[in-house]
Design an enzyme around this catalytic site. Structure first.
Site, mmCIF file in Angstrom:
data_model
loop_
_atom_site.group_PDB
_atom_site.id
_atom_site.type_symbol
_atom_site.label_atom_id
_atom_site.label_comp_id
_atom_site.label_asym_id
_atom_site.label_seq_id
_atom_site.Cartn_x
_atom_site.Cartn_y
_atom_site.Cartn_z
ATOM 1 N N LYS A 2 0.835 -1.202 0.000
ATOM 2 C CA LYS A 2 0.000 0.000 0.000
ATOM 3 C C LYS A 2 0.858 1.235 0.000
ATOM 4 C CE LYS A 2 -4.023 2.056 0.462
ATOM 5 N NZ LYS A 2 -3.646 2.927 -0.677
ATOM 6 N N LYS A 55 4.745 2.709 8.612
ATOM 7 C CA LYS A 55 3.545 3.480 8.940
ATOM 8 C C LYS A 55 2.363 2.580 9.274
ATOM 9 C CE LYS A 55 3.790 7.119 5.934
ATOM 10 N NZ LYS A 55 3.376 7.945 4.777
ATOM 11 N N LYS A 104 5.384 2.169 -2.907
ATOM 12 C CA LYS A 104 5.283 3.535 -3.406
ATOM 13 C C LYS A 104 5.626 3.520 -4.876
ATOM 14 C CE LYS A 104 4.700 7.645 -1.432
ATOM 15 N NZ LYS A 104 4.096 7.798 -0.111
ATOM 16 N N THR A 122 -4.803 13.121 5.999
ATOM 17 C CA THR A 122 -3.427 13.243 6.471
ATOM 18 C C THR A 122 -3.309 14.459 7.393
ATOM 19 O OG1 THR A 122 -2.727 12.264 4.390
ATOM 20 C CG2 THR A 122 -1.005 13.216 5.754
ATOM 21 N N ASN A 167 -2.031 19.319 -0.396
ATOM 22 C CA ASN A 167 -3.090 18.655 0.372
ATOM 23 C C ASN A 167 -2.778 18.650 1.871
ATOM 24 O OD1 ASN A 167 -3.900 15.944 1.752
ATOM 25 N ND2 ASN A 167 -5.503 16.305 0.235
ATOM 26 N N SER A 194 -7.347 5.606 3.958
ATOM 27 C CA SER A 194 -7.312 4.747 2.769
ATOM 28 C C SER A 194 -7.782 3.333 3.128
ATOM 29 C CB SER A 194 -5.892 4.649 2.211
ATOM 30 O OG SER A 194 -5.608 5.750 1.388
HETATM 31 N N1 GLU Z 1 0.696 9.011 -0.014
HETATM 32 C C1 GLU Z 1 0.218 8.925 1.336
HETATM 33 C C2 GLU Z 1 1.355 8.597 2.285
HETATM 34 O O1 GLU Z 1 2.495 8.834 1.993
HETATM 35 C C3 GLU Z 1 -0.985 8.001 1.461
HETATM 36 C C4 GLU Z 1 -0.754 6.594 1.064
HETATM 37 C C5 GLU Z 1 -2.016 5.738 1.008
HETATM 38 O O2 GLU Z 1 -3.075 6.203 1.371
HETATM 39 O O3 GLU Z 1 -1.885 4.604 0.594
HETATM 40 O O4 GLU Z 1 1.151 8.136 3.364
#
Ligand code: GLU
Length: 440
Positions: free
Chosen positions: A90, A114, A126, A214, A245, A373
């Site tokens: 994810k 995370k 990512k 976030t 954002n 998410s």
């Molecule tokens: N891009 C966001 C982060 O760095 C969200 C990632 C997601 O929701 O999967 O945490």
């Protein structure tokens, strides 16, 4: 045919190598150094250490896209999957000129930590495309996104690897990915694929509260920190770096607590007003003008002046490596709440520690996005729609749960918050690996 067949088209090397003397600092090396520090302190199992010290899969795709004028351009896209011991890979997709394999590796690894800290059943990944989105029309960005999705093929999937927005990507881009992915599936499979991306527009299967998630998480944690320190947020001042954002939502959600935004910096410049900047008004301005530069209700300041601003809280919400050996000594704040991924490099971190500046580390502080998410993905699986109160309440519980676990690790191991956050994540992953063992 619109293919560039004329002999005048010269092919240049596709792989954009950074000249050695200009080589950027490796963000991934910074992640490994953070990881090693925590692994040493907690005495992480040596086998697990080897597994987590590297990524699982790295996909690089080069794909052609037709531009509005008929030319063909070839783009480079990435998807790095760091680990999926806790659940499907994810993490977001980033569209930025600085996207490269090193950065994506680092960002993928942070995603694993995370999710482990806040206890959601996801691994880390990512991806992104190396481009400056401001150079392309909306129609071009749509074709780039669709063709990237096609190139990724089965690298992503609703129970395998689930992208989301990140720097310069948004719900519209997620909708294009969803549509393209569904179009590649047999008709009877399409609805099952709704959860292939999160951060979708609400009408296309997104969740309420995902957009602000976030920033909301950042503000919930600042609130917890303030409670723990008997600190009155209604008298607090704060500064924000990056007004996309995460930066804009964090700023807007601090406002109802009574705190005052006194300086903001983004890629276009920096502005300040000791009397306070209205985050709502600035958000509207930035939307129209693509940056804070020229905002008429505050005065322009330099990058150094921004960093030196005396305030209670600094929310970095832009890119990596902003708080460094050079900049950390300039900060005049009590708390750094990391909305961005990797805003502080190891030297910067050491200086913050030494100066007694508290840090809410990125892998905890900005986890609100991936938490919501997860809620979106669950709603998609069950064909449910939760209301904002339910989403916010569950987000609060998840992220504050992570905060408590990290806080306990801080006192148990007598380490700083970043190392403690790593220890919480690594301990969970170590347990899972030990329970399951290694195939065969
Ligand atoms: N891009 C966001 C982060 O760095 C969200 C990632 C997601 O929701 O999967 O945490």
């Amino acid at each position: 045919m619109a293919i560039n067949t004329r002999s005048s088209v010269r092919i240049k090397p596709t792989y954009k190598q950074t000249a050695p003397e200009k080589k950027r600092r490796s963000v991934y090396e910074d992640v490994v150094s953070q990881f090693n520090r925590a692994a040493d302190i907690m005495n992480l199992d040596s086998g697990v250490r080897k597994i987590l010290g590297t990524t699982m899969n790295e996909v690089v795709v080069h794909f052609p896209v037709k531009m509005d004028d008929g030319r063909i351009e070839v783009f480079t896209g990435y998807r790095v999957q760091h680990n999926n011991a806790l659940g499907p890979f994810k993490g977001g997709l980033r569209y930025h000129p600085a996207v490269d394999i090193d950065e994506v590796r680092a960002l993928a690894t942070w995603m694993t930590w995370k999710s482990a800290i806040v206890n959601i059943p996801f691994g880390g990944a990512k991806g992104g495309i190396q481009l400056d989105p401001t150079n392309y029309s909306v129609a071009e960005l749509e074709r780039i996104t669709r063709r990237f999705t096609y190139a990724l093929g089965n690298t992503i999937g609703p129970d395998y690897d689930i992208p989301a927005p990140d720097v310069n990507t948004n719900p519209q881009i997620m909708a294009w990915i969803l549509d393209t992915y569904q179009s590649m599936m047999p008709a009877f499979e399409r609805h099952r694929c709704l959860g292939v991306v999160t951060g979708k527009p609400i009408e296309s299967g997104g969740s309420v509260g995902r957009d602000k998630a976030t920033g909301q998480g950042v503000v919930y944690l600042i609130h917890e920190w303030a409670k723990d320190h008997n600190f009155d947020l209604s008298k607090a001042t704060y500064i924000v770096q990056g007004f996309g954002n995460v930066g804009s939502w964090s700023a807007r959600l601090m406002k109802p607590l009574g705190a005052k935004l006194i300086a903001v910096e983004d890629v276009t410049g920096a502005i300040a007003d000791p009397e306070g900047i209205d985050p709502e008004d600035l958000t509207r301005y930035v939307l129209e003008n693509r940056g804070v530069k020229g905002y008429p209700k505050a005065k322009p300041i330099s990058h150094i002046e921004f960093l030196r601003t005396r305030a209670d809280i600094f929310i970095p919400a832009a890119l990596e490596n902003q708080i460094t050996a050079e900049t950390a000594p300039l900060l005049n704040v009590r708390l750094v709440a990391e909305g961005a991924n990797g805003p502080t490099d190891p030297e910067g971190d050491a200086i913050l520690n030494q100066r007694g500046i508290d840090v809410l580390p990125d892998i905890l502080c900005n986890s609100g996005g991936v938490i919501v998410s997860y809620f979106e993905w669950l709603q998609n699986k069950r064909s449910e729609f939760w209301d904002l109160q339910e989403v916010d309440c569950k987000l609060y519980k998840k992220i504050v749960g992570g905060y408590q676990r990290v806080k306990e690790a801080v006192s148990k191991y007598r380490v700083n918050w970043r190392t403690a956050a790593y220890i919480v994540a690594l301990a969970r992953l170590e347990k899972v690996y030990k329970e399951r063992g290694i195939f065969p």
